[in-house]
Design an enzyme around this catalytic site. Sequence first.
Site, mmCIF file in Angstrom:
data_model
loop_
_atom_site.group_PDB
_atom_site.id
_atom_site.type_symbol
_atom_site.label_atom_id
_atom_site.label_comp_id
_atom_site.label_asym_id
_atom_site.label_seq_id
_atom_site.Cartn_x
_atom_site.Cartn_y
_atom_site.Cartn_z
ATOM 1 C CB CYS A 31 14.743 -11.587 11.264
ATOM 2 S SG CYS A 31 13.016 -11.092 11.147
ATOM 3 C CB CYS A 78 11.457 -10.326 13.758
ATOM 4 S SG CYS A 78 12.983 -9.588 13.212
ATOM 5 C CE LYS A 100 9.319 -9.251 18.109
ATOM 6 N NZ LYS A 100 10.293 -8.216 17.896
ATOM 7 C CE1 TYR A 140 12.626 -1.160 17.913
ATOM 8 C CE2 TYR A 140 14.580 -0.073 18.756
ATOM 9 C CZ TYR A 140 13.542 -0.132 17.854
ATOM 10 O OH TYR A 140 13.411 0.837 16.902
ATOM 11 C CD GLU A 176 10.215 -6.204 20.529
ATOM 12 O OE1 GLU A 176 10.998 -7.150 20.300
ATOM 13 O OE2 GLU A 176 9.839 -5.402 19.647
ATOM 14 N NE ARG A 212 20.778 5.689 26.388
ATOM 15 C CZ ARG A 212 21.664 5.700 25.397
ATOM 16 N NH1 ARG A 212 21.854 6.809 24.697
ATOM 17 N NH2 ARG A 212 22.349 4.627 25.092
ATOM 18 C CB ALA A 241 6.506 -1.427 15.752
ATOM 19 C CG HIS A 275 -16.042 7.709 13.567
ATOM 20 N ND1 HIS A 275 -15.299 8.201 14.619
ATOM 21 C CD2 HIS A 275 -17.304 7.521 14.040
ATOM 22 C CE1 HIS A 275 -16.074 8.319 15.681
ATOM 23 N NE2 HIS A 275 -17.297 7.903 15.355
ATOM 24 C CD GLU A 280 -12.053 8.624 14.164
ATOM 25 O OE1 GLU A 280 -12.632 9.375 13.367
ATOM 26 O OE2 GLU A 280 -12.667 7.846 14.927
HETATM 27 P P1 NDP Z 1 19.008 -1.502 22.588
HETATM 28 O O1 NDP Z 1 20.188 -0.767 22.123
HETATM 29 O O2 NDP Z 1 17.671 -1.132 22.066
HETATM 30 O O3 NDP Z 1 18.941 -1.471 24.182
HETATM 31 C C1 NDP Z 1 20.053 -1.801 24.953
HETATM 32 C C2 NDP Z 1 19.728 -1.606 26.420
HETATM 33 O O4 NDP Z 1 20.845 -2.023 27.174
HETATM 34 C C3 NDP Z 1 19.458 -0.156 26.775
HETATM 35 O O5 NDP Z 1 18.452 -0.078 27.734
HETATM 36 C C4 NDP Z 1 20.799 0.287 27.364
HETATM 37 O O6 NDP Z 1 20.707 1.294 28.315
HETATM 38 C C5 NDP Z 1 21.231 -0.992 28.051
HETATM 39 N N1 NDP Z 1 22.671 -1.018 28.279
HETATM 40 C C6 NDP Z 1 23.637 -0.977 27.343
HETATM 41 N N2 NDP Z 1 24.852 -0.996 27.926
HETATM 42 C C7 NDP Z 1 24.636 -1.047 29.256
HETATM 43 C C8 NDP Z 1 25.477 -1.072 30.388
HETATM 44 N N3 NDP Z 1 26.812 -1.059 30.256
HETATM 45 N N4 NDP Z 1 24.923 -1.131 31.620
HETATM 46 C C9 NDP Z 1 23.588 -1.130 31.767
HETATM 47 N N5 NDP Z 1 22.718 -1.106 30.725
HETATM 48 C C10 NDP Z 1 23.245 -1.064 29.487
HETATM 49 O O7 NDP Z 1 19.364 -3.021 22.292
HETATM 50 P P2 NDP Z 1 18.476 -4.336 22.208
HETATM 51 O O8 NDP Z 1 19.423 -5.421 22.537
HETATM 52 O O9 NDP Z 1 17.208 -4.202 22.945
HETATM 53 O O10 NDP Z 1 18.144 -4.413 20.677
HETATM 54 C C11 NDP Z 1 19.186 -4.328 19.714
HETATM 55 C C12 NDP Z 1 18.657 -3.715 18.457
HETATM 56 O O11 NDP Z 1 17.918 -4.681 17.736
HETATM 57 C C13 NDP Z 1 17.678 -2.564 18.662
HETATM 58 O O12 NDP Z 1 18.305 -1.346 18.881
HETATM 59 C C14 NDP Z 1 16.900 -2.588 17.402
HETATM 60 O O13 NDP Z 1 17.608 -1.868 16.427
HETATM 61 C C15 NDP Z 1 16.856 -4.059 17.064
HETATM 62 N N6 NDP Z 1 15.585 -4.684 17.463
HETATM 63 C C16 NDP Z 1 14.438 -4.269 16.844
HETATM 64 C C17 NDP Z 1 13.232 -4.823 17.198
HETATM 65 C C18 NDP Z 1 11.999 -4.342 16.516
HETATM 66 O O14 NDP Z 1 12.105 -3.734 15.447
HETATM 67 N N7 NDP Z 1 10.821 -4.557 17.078
HETATM 68 C C19 NDP Z 1 13.124 -5.855 18.220
HETATM 69 C C20 NDP Z 1 14.383 -6.201 18.814
HETATM 70 C C21 NDP Z 1 15.564 -5.624 18.440
HETATM 71 P P3 NDP Z 1 20.763 2.869 27.886
HETATM 72 O O15 NDP Z 1 19.506 3.123 27.166
HETATM 73 O O16 NDP Z 1 20.865 3.578 29.194
HETATM 74 O O17 NDP Z 1 21.971 2.998 27.025
#
Ligand code: NDP
Length: 457
Positions: free
Chosen positions: A47, A52, A55, A182, A186, A209, A345, A440, A445
């Site tokens: 983080c 976090c 980023k 995410y 971002e 998703r 978020a 307001h 709101e």
């Molecule tokens: P995510 O799980 O959010 O997203 C992973 C992405 O990779 C999805 O679009 C997924 O597609 C794609 N993917 C996975 N496997 C394949 C594959 N074999 N082929 C093609 N596409 C694939 O992971 P992130 O790495 O973005 O983030 C990890 C976690 O970290 C988040 O889930 C969150 O919990 C945390 N995070 C939180 C943040 C915040 O609070 N602001 C910021 C950054 C991270 P599909 O959807 O089709 O499976």
Amino acid sequence: MAQSSQNFDYDLIVIGAGSGGVRAGRIAAGHGAKVAVIEGDRPGGTCVIRGCVPKKLLMYAASFSADVEDARGFGWQIDGLSHDWPGLIAAKDAEIGRLENIYRSLLKNAGATLIEGWGRVTGPNEVSVGADVYRAGKILIAVGGAPQFIDVPGMKDHTISSNEALDLPEMPKDIAIYGSGYIALEFAGIFNGLGARTHLIYRSDLPLRGFDDDVRAHIATALTDRGIILHPETTIDHVTAENGGKQAHLSDGSRLAVDQIMAATGRRPNTANLGLDDLGVKLGKQGEIIVDDMSQTNLPSLYAIGDVTNRINLTPVAIAEGHAFADSEFGNRPRKADHANVASAVFSQPPIASVGLSEADAVNIHGKVTIFESQFRAMKNTISGRAEKTYMKLIVDAANDKVVGVHMMGPDCGEIMQGIAIAVKMGATKADFDATIGIHPTAAEEFVTMRTPRKEG
Ligand code: NDP
């Protein structure tokens, strides 16, 4: 070294000085435990060092370009804009250095010992760091996760992850980001806002998703309006590098040539080199450590919290799990970390925030739900000329009027959702929202003025 009970060196050894591990170590030390925290990289963890915090600093940097466009509508005459990427990275690095020092001080002031090196669990009560062996009554693993690369030719060799994206020596002129979670959204906002031609390539029909489908559709429109080029239902078959650039070979047969390709295809728990297999510690399919709701593994002296357990991978959740662990095991106050209704978020541009269930999940769980929504052009966007709309949605359990899901895409939604999350956590009903008088003029709101359902439960 003073000996702890049963001739252990420590009551608690924490492996990993990220947000969760440091919280657990500090609280346990505060309860009187003798604590060591082992870290092979920089204290602060994902983080603070490569997640976090950096980023969000880059997100702020990127958001100024849209602010400047908007400012013109309000009469500001701003010419000759340029951006100093190395200057930004240096400023970001200085801030991360400052925070790393704060993390070191937090541990020191709590009376915990920081051991620098990579820890390996070599026995139920034993951790090795190189040639040194330490023994503890309890061991807590809080080592987080790392970017995962899809196994197609060239992907690992020719792409960067979010780690490198935060430290690129040069700002790319164009970039392709793979994934639509995410991190993908971002960083798409960051690079697009800083002027790179930005492609987002993802296999699903809509980004994010698991999020509410209406929010997913709205963010797809908003990202396109902001200039990000979306490639839905597309995968990268292989990646090549030539002439100093990178080429993404896409499933539709086309080839995308860009300066950088960033893989944002999920993260994997960092369990590979911890020695857990040798001890028979149960791991899940992704390599995550399987724990019960007290964060205990199948080895009674071994616990795990945060992303390495792949429950809800958010910093505040890891902190809550670490705090609950320390109170339970060292503070004589057993309690579970509460994973219900955790708000989050996505700091895309525009951002998204939500708490509770998506409409699809709410229907599955509660059956009949009533949906309220609002879509409007924020007041600031009238004069600025920005067409982007804010979207807000309330999902109400028709059986008892409880608000079970709240979603928003639009400026400041992360700030707004934190307060809404308290209401949802307390079990607020739609009638409670209605009884609240709005501030307001704000966008927030709208959450207390939605009267006509889009769909009756
Ligand atoms: P995510 O799980 O959010 O997203 C992973 C992405 O990779 C999805 O679009 C997924 O597609 C794609 N993917 C996975 N496997 C394949 C594959 N074999 N082929 C093609 N596409 C694939 O992971 P992130 O790495 O973005 O983030 C990890 C976690 O970290 C988040 O889930 C969150 O919990 C945390 N995070 C939180 C943040 C915040 O609070 N602001 C910021 C950054 C991270 P599909 O959807 O089709 O499976």
